[in-house]
Design a protein around this motif. Sequence first.
Motif, PDB file in Angstrom:
ATOM      1  N   SER A 154      -4.263  -0.399  -2.371  1.00 28.88           N
ATOM      2  CA  SER A 154      -4.514  -0.368  -3.924  1.00 28.88           C
ATOM      3  C   SER A 154      -5.968  -0.949  -4.581  1.00 28.88           C
ATOM      4  O   SER A 154      -6.837  -1.523  -4.944  1.00 28.88           O
ATOM      5  N   GLY A 155      -7.049   0.105  -3.464  1.00 30.13           N
ATOM      6  CA  GLY A 155      -8.359   0.715  -3.869  1.00 30.13           C
ATOM      7  C   GLY A 155      -9.039   1.387  -4.533  1.00 30.13           C
ATOM      8  O   GLY A 155      -8.293   1.431  -5.640  1.00 30.13           O
ATOM      9  N   ASP A 156      -9.581   2.316  -3.903  1.00 29.47           N
ATOM     10  CA  ASP A 156     -10.509   2.805  -4.639  1.00 29.47           C
ATOM     11  C   ASP A 156      -9.126   4.183  -5.543  1.00 29.47           C
ATOM     12  O   ASP A 156      -8.824   4.598  -6.474  1.00 29.47           O
ATOM     13  N   PHE A 157      -8.070   4.514  -4.824  1.00 31.51           N
ATOM     14  CA  PHE A 157      -7.364   5.064  -4.991  1.00 31.51           C
ATOM     15  C   PHE A 157      -6.906   5.004  -6.150  1.00 31.51           C
ATOM     16  O   PHE A 157      -6.600   5.678  -7.183  1.00 31.51           O
ATOM     17  N   ALA A 158      -6.437   3.819  -5.977  1.00 36.33           N
ATOM     18  CA  ALA A 158      -5.287   3.260  -7.437  1.00 36.33           C
ATOM     19  C   ALA A 158      -6.469   3.291  -8.701  1.00 36.33           C
ATOM     20  O   ALA A 158      -5.961   3.754  -8.949  1.00 36.33           O
ATOM     21  N   PHE A 159      -7.436   2.537  -8.420  1.00 32.14           N
ATOM     22  CA  PHE A 159      -8.318   2.296  -9.622  1.00 32.14           C
ATOM     23  C   PHE A 159      -8.240   4.102  -9.903  1.00 32.14           C
ATOM     24  O   PHE A 159      -8.379   3.624 -11.441  1.00 32.14           O
ATOM     25  N   TYR A 160      -9.021   4.622  -9.220  1.00 32.22           N
ATOM     26  CA  TYR A 160      -9.063   6.174 -10.308  1.00 32.22           C
ATOM     27  C   TYR A 160      -7.790   6.833 -10.441  1.00 32.22           C
ATOM     28  O   TYR A 160      -7.627   7.562 -11.527  1.00 32.22           O
ATOM     29  N   LEU A 161      -6.560   6.767  -9.900  1.00 38.28           N
ATOM     30  CA  LEU A 161      -5.667   7.054  -9.781  1.00 38.28           C
ATOM     31  C   LEU A 161      -5.025   6.587 -11.653  1.00 38.28           C
ATOM     32  O   LEU A 161      -3.887   7.394 -12.142  1.00 38.28           O
TER      33      LEU A 161
END
Length: 492
Positions: free
Chosen positions: A58-65
Amino acid sequence: MKKYIFMTLTVVLLGLTACTEDAFDRINKDNEHPSPEAVPAVLQLTDAIMSTGFSTVSGDFAFYLSSLNEQEIGMGNNQLMFAEMRNSSEWAASTTFNNVWNSIYGNLQNIRQMQSKIENEVPGNVGQSDILGMAQVLEAVNFGILTDMFGDIPYSEAVQGQGNLQPKLDAQKDVYTGVLATLDKAISNLEKGKSMTNAGNQDIAYKGVASKWLAAAHALKARYLLHKLAVEPNVLSEVATAVQQAIDNGFEGFTVTGFNGSTCDNPWSAYVFSRQYTAPSKTVADLMKATNDPRLDYYLNALGESYTPGDETIAKTVDDARVMQYQPTWYLFGSQPVHIMSKAELYFIQAEVQLRSNIDATSAYQKAVEASVTEILTWFGDEATVPAAATTAKAYAMSLGTPTLQKLFEQKYVAQALDEQVETYNDLRRLKAMGEEYVILTNPRNTQSGINRYPERLPYGNSAVIGNPDVKEAYGDGSYIYSEKTWINGGK
């Protein structure tokens, strides 16, 4: 006489020097923070779980994706605005995902230390098959997500610390072999340790119940086997077996809990509270409206609005941090858990396998939808409304009728819009590799001047690009992310 005086002084001075060195040794010893080798593996478990949920999932991956998948709209006239505009200097930069790259490899080093202590029978760690299995499950998740996002990654030579500062890149096919083998080891160890309770309150996922970790290991095995479907079409029977073993062992979801919405927020909530960088997408909202989805009110923002992907006006809008009127309502709750793998995902996987095998998938499909809807409605109710939430969810699932692959992937896409954006990105690329498309992405900026601007993978972290010649060569100028598919999605 002078000779004896000199000798005496020399002895005294040498004694003082020795005493001084001993004193300095004691002063320089950190008694408050013992070395990793002295810490029992179980005391590293909480951090390993939390880091997996907070940073890997739930970090940068989730935010950008969330922007790339059109499950949310990137806004705020900052990083996520550039992501929404499909700005290549944002998406292709090695700095964009550097923090999460470093975080995951740091977490993996912690996880590998746990395993080493148990496998090498370090005192205080002997015979802890349950902790070993838990660590192996977490390793599989972290390496699995790394390779899903980046393709070829440092794996076989990775996380050796000073032992190897420039590990080679392993082909994704080989990484997948390793991830699935690790899950098999985890299953074996958790079978041996399923009655053990060594984890205790250090386990913030399952409260020390090893049998629940066993179910999660089977569920994750089903996920990673299914990821290979585009390149290994005969994998469905293995997926079906893994799904059934997860169900037989009582899988109810793999989540990180303990957030209270005040002093400790869910990572998505913390993100919108501090940045206000996301807004509801019409792609999701329109799918919800078409089926009278009871989750819609909790997805839309305080204005009751959703926005068109790629809309420059909303992307450049700066929300008021005191009001946060643009942020999706379901992120303002704060205490919701993080899904490492949801119950809904497992049943969506089962339904897909059944549909592709010409088996009635109605029951699995309905269970998947019910699980997602019940969870959302329960968060926004109280104990008295929990039975009503389950009834509403069941009625909604039944209203969707007989499942098709189109319906299944639309519902899976909506369910995973909450915090499972990594798996949605995997689904969208896998389906594309199979020549299928069930969720239509509408951001016009995915193609610019006839050039693809929808990444096939994410760019390596800057620390590795700078410090590892293999990674630097693979990264080049970063433009490879638009043309080079990962192995599981039809590439090399």
